[in-house]
Design a protein around this motif. Structure first.
Motif, mmCIF file in Angstrom:
data_model
loop_
_atom_site.group_PDB
_atom_site.id
_atom_site.type_symbol
_atom_site.label_atom_id
_atom_site.label_comp_id
_atom_site.label_asym_id
_atom_site.label_seq_id
_atom_site.Cartn_x
_atom_site.Cartn_y
_atom_site.Cartn_z
ATOM 1 N N UNK A 400 0.837 -1.192 0.000
ATOM 2 C CA UNK A 400 0.000 0.000 0.000
ATOM 3 C C UNK A 400 0.879 1.252 0.000
ATOM 4 N N UNK A 401 1.107 1.815 -1.190
ATOM 5 C CA UNK A 401 2.003 2.969 -1.301
ATOM 6 C C UNK A 401 1.439 4.205 -0.617
ATOM 7 N N UNK A 402 0.115 4.326 -0.546
ATOM 8 C CA UNK A 402 -0.479 5.431 0.219
ATOM 9 C C UNK A 402 0.052 5.446 1.640
ATOM 10 N N UNK A 403 0.151 4.281 2.245
ATOM 11 C CA UNK A 403 0.597 4.184 3.637
ATOM 12 C C UNK A 403 2.077 4.518 3.792
ATOM 13 N N UNK A 404 2.824 4.465 2.695
ATOM 14 C CA UNK A 404 4.245 4.823 2.713
ATOM 15 C C UNK A 404 4.394 6.334 2.539
ATOM 16 N N UNK A 405 3.735 6.859 1.528
ATOM 17 C CA UNK A 405 3.882 8.277 1.194
ATOM 18 C C UNK A 405 3.174 9.191 2.190
ATOM 19 N N UNK A 406 2.264 8.627 2.989
ATOM 20 C CA UNK A 406 1.562 9.409 4.014
ATOM 21 C C UNK A 406 1.786 8.827 5.413
ATOM 22 N N UNK A 407 2.895 8.169 5.604
ATOM 23 C CA UNK A 407 3.232 7.532 6.879
ATOM 24 C C UNK A 407 3.536 8.614 7.922
ATOM 25 N N UNK A 408 2.714 8.666 8.960
ATOM 26 C CA UNK A 408 2.861 9.710 9.973
ATOM 27 C C UNK A 408 4.160 9.583 10.770
ATOM 28 N N UNK A 409 4.741 8.392 10.776
ATOM 29 C CA UNK A 409 6.002 8.216 11.500
ATOM 30 C C UNK A 409 7.212 8.626 10.658
ATOM 31 N N UNK A 410 6.989 8.917 9.379
ATOM 32 C CA UNK A 410 8.082 9.266 8.475
ATOM 33 C C UNK A 410 8.038 10.716 8.003
ATOM 34 N N UNK A 411 6.828 11.276 7.886
ATOM 35 C CA UNK A 411 6.681 12.622 7.328
ATOM 36 C C UNK A 411 6.134 13.555 8.400
ATOM 37 N N UNK A 412 6.740 14.727 8.497
ATOM 38 C CA UNK A 412 6.368 15.663 9.549
ATOM 39 C C UNK A 412 4.922 16.148 9.392
ATOM 40 N N UNK A 413 4.534 16.448 8.163
ATOM 41 C CA UNK A 413 3.165 16.908 7.885
ATOM 42 C C UNK A 413 2.646 16.124 6.675
ATOM 43 N N UNK A 414 2.308 14.854 6.849
ATOM 44 C CA UNK A 414 2.005 13.993 5.703
ATOM 45 C C UNK A 414 0.830 14.450 4.854
ATOM 46 N N UNK A 415 -0.146 15.119 5.430
ATOM 47 C CA UNK A 415 -1.338 15.500 4.677
ATOM 48 C C UNK A 415 -1.271 16.910 4.111
ATOM 49 N N UNK A 416 -0.101 17.514 4.197
ATOM 50 C CA UNK A 416 0.109 18.876 3.701
ATOM 51 C C UNK A 416 1.168 18.874 2.611
ATOM 52 N N UNK A 417 0.968 19.695 1.567
ATOM 53 C CA UNK A 417 1.996 19.851 0.542
ATOM 54 C C UNK A 417 3.115 20.701 1.118
ATOM 55 N N UNK A 418 4.254 20.077 1.377
ATOM 56 C CA UNK A 418 5.323 20.732 2.131
ATOM 57 C C UNK A 418 6.689 20.330 1.575
ATOM 58 N N UNK A 419 7.269 21.146 0.681
ATOM 59 C CA UNK A 419 8.584 20.816 0.110
ATOM 60 C C UNK A 419 9.688 20.658 1.146
ATOM 61 N N UNK A 420 9.477 21.212 2.350
ATOM 62 C CA UNK A 420 10.495 21.092 3.402
ATOM 63 C C UNK A 420 10.725 19.645 3.819
ATOM 64 N N UNK A 421 9.818 18.746 3.446
ATOM 65 C CA UNK A 421 10.047 17.323 3.715
ATOM 66 C C UNK A 421 11.363 16.844 3.100
ATOM 67 N N UNK A 422 11.822 17.539 2.056
ATOM 68 C CA UNK A 422 13.019 17.098 1.335
ATOM 69 C C UNK A 422 14.167 18.107 1.449
ATOM 70 N N UNK A 423 14.135 18.935 2.490
ATOM 71 C CA UNK A 423 15.186 19.923 2.701
ATOM 72 C C UNK A 423 15.712 19.831 4.129
ATOM 73 N N UNK A 424 17.018 19.994 4.294
ATOM 74 C CA UNK A 424 17.561 20.038 5.650
ATOM 75 C C UNK A 424 17.525 21.471 6.160
ATOM 76 N N UNK A 425 18.083 21.696 7.342
ATOM 77 C CA UNK A 425 18.009 23.016 7.965
ATOM 78 C C UNK A 425 18.759 24.076 7.173
#
Length: 502
Positions: A400-425
């Motif tokens: 279930x790829x939905x469960x990967x791409x929206x995994x709450x334990x992996x993504x800070x804001x899984x249900x929001x479009x947030x490019x910061x998911x792929x940027x460091x500080x």
């Protein structure tokens, strides 16, 4: 006493008692077996329909994702009588598809796709035929420059044609679906047929429209039900329409293939068809691989590549432009980075390393768009014990790829479009293990390298030339991000303005 037992009423009673005892024994044996072989848990099923009453067939991925929150990362659901083991969450899916690639590497061929492919091609095949076709296709894609300079030149050329089409609308709102689809399909067409097509070419339009209709029909609820009850097929209009569309498409491809064969020269490889013919000629009659080089494998492989190379990339690009119009502040940052790093010159793949924010936006678009939410079902190649559960050989498995791409334990804001998911500080691009839009393991998307190049070049060329805004009278808040559900998830019909930046 013995004669009394033989009398009909008594005999019936004794037989009933024996049947009851046998049932208890079998039930006990079943429990004992399940204790020894611990099976994945799951919701209680009903006779014949299984768990269908608990699933929303129009958003199957969401229904199953919700069940995973109750039953865990490895659980069982029944589609009618068919048992399906679901893998949910980033760690579980990666563990299965990468660490146990052999055990979870077979393709489950549903009745529907067996009807359409008969086990030929790349996507819905198994065994030696699949291995040979995948090996040949990867080799051919690389020979034609997948991920290399040659592909970059073809994509850049197509970008210019697409920009010209956008310019024709002079900043007025229009639906970009068709023209983007034509442009993207021209990239895979150049490999398959050795040429690009004019956007008005009836051959290109025929293939795109048939591919679109096939994808629509495959995802219809009636054909999902057909997979559960295949005897319904002849009575379902969608099944009849689908088989006709697929057969028509194959005949169309055969016509093109035969025209290519008429001018075939083994010393000059122009396209996928030529490469296929050359490979067949290079094999001796005694070579085991030669048996796989026939028209059914060729047409099905070309349909697989055309469909996969058109639908997913075109829809991801459409999502990216819609998201830019929806979030103008993110579009501002994209265009600021483009202006600062590239300016007015032509963009190349070398620029990607110096465009971390844009790279993050593209990756986040793929994550958030969730184009292939349930992946295509797998099947176990042998008995396997996975995370403590026994899964028998031949069991249908749904990563279930939905469960990967929206995994709450992996993504800070899984249900929001947030490019910061792929940027460091520091604003540098970072890779994430939970980014699996192309799936993983033996069945990962064969054209991933080409798709990544297409998305980067098309997106940056368009954003270099245009500012994307909602249609007049519509605000950003009114742009709807609800997906249109089908075999893949694409944006709902909409119009955007492409306003020239120069």
């Amino acid at each position: 006493m013995f004669e009394e037992l033989l009398q009909a009423p008594a005999l019936a009673s004794w037989l009933g008692l024996l049947a009851g005892l046998l049932a208890v024994y079998l039930l006990y044996s079943s429990w004992t077996f399940q204790d020894k072989q611990k099976h994945p848990p799951g919701p209680r099923r009903l006779p014949l329909i299984g768990n269908l009453h608990q699933l929303d067939l129009q958003r199957l991925d969401k229904s199953i994702f919700n069940l995973s929150k109750r039953y865990g990362p490895v659980f069982t659901v029944y589609f009618g009588l068919k048992k399906v083991v679901v893998l949910a969450g980033s760690k579980t899916v990666r563990q299965a598809l990468i660490n146990h690639a052999e055990e979870f590497g077979e393709r489950e061929t549903s009745p529907l796709f067996h009807d359409l492919t008969k086990g030929h091609g790349i996507v819905f095949s198994n065994g030696d035929g699949w291995k040979e076709m995948r090996r040949f296709t990867l080799m051919t894609l690389r020979d034609f420059g997948m991920g290399k300079r040659l592909s970059e030149e073809k994509i850049t050329e197509e970008c210019h044609y697409l920009i010209e089409e956008f310019e024709k609308h002079e900043g007025k709102a229009f639906d970009n679906t068709t023209i983007i689809t034509y442009a993207v399909s021209n990239i895979i067409s150049a490999i398959l047929f050795g040429k690009r097509f004019d956007f008005k070419d009836p051959v290109l339009r025929y293939m795109v429209e048939h591919d679109k209709e096939i994808i629509r029909l495959v995802a219809s609820v009636s054909l999902l039900i057909y997979n559960v009850f295949p005897k319904l097929g002849p009575w379902l209009k969608n099944w009849r329409d689908l088989t006709k569309n697929v057969e028509d498409f194959k005949q169309h491809l055969l016509h093109i293939i035969n025209k290519q064969r008429d001018t075939f020269n083994p010393d000059i490889c122009r396209c996928f068809v030529d490469a296929f013919c050359t490979r067949k000629l290079s094999l001796e009659e005694s070579d085991a691989q030669r048996v796989h080089y026939h028209d059914e494998n060729l047409t099905n492989s070309m349909m697989d590549l055309f469909g996969a190379g058109t639908d997913t990339s075109a829809n991801t690009l459409r999502w990216s432009l819609l998201l830019m119009a929806k979030y103008p502040q993110i579009q501002d940052r994209v265009q600021e980075e483009l202006s600062r790093v590239v300016g007015d010159r032509q963009i190349t793949m070398e620029d990607r390393r110096n465009l971390p924010y844009i790279d993050a936006v593209i990756h986040e678009t793929q994550r958030f768009a969730n184009i292939a939410p349930t992946s295509i079902p797998h099947s176990t190649s042998r008995d396997v014990t996975f995370q403590g559960y026994f899964i028998g050989k031949g069991t249908t498995v749904l990563p279930l790829l939905t469960s990967v791409l929206f995994d709450e334990s992996e993504w800070e804001t899984p249900n929001t479009f947030n490019p910061s998911h792929f940027l460091d500080e520091e604003g540098k691009f970072i890779r994430r293990d939970a980014f699996l839009p192309f799936s993983a393991g033996r069945r990962a998307c064969i054209g991933e390298g080409l798709a990544r190049m297409e998305l980067f070049l098309f997106f940056t060329h368009l954003l270099q030339c245009f500012r994307f805004t909602p249609a007049p009278g519509m605000s950003e808040d009114q742009l709807d991000l609800t997906p249109s559900v089908g075999f893949t998830l694409c944006p709902l019909p909409h119009q955007l303005c492409a306003v020239s930046r120069y």
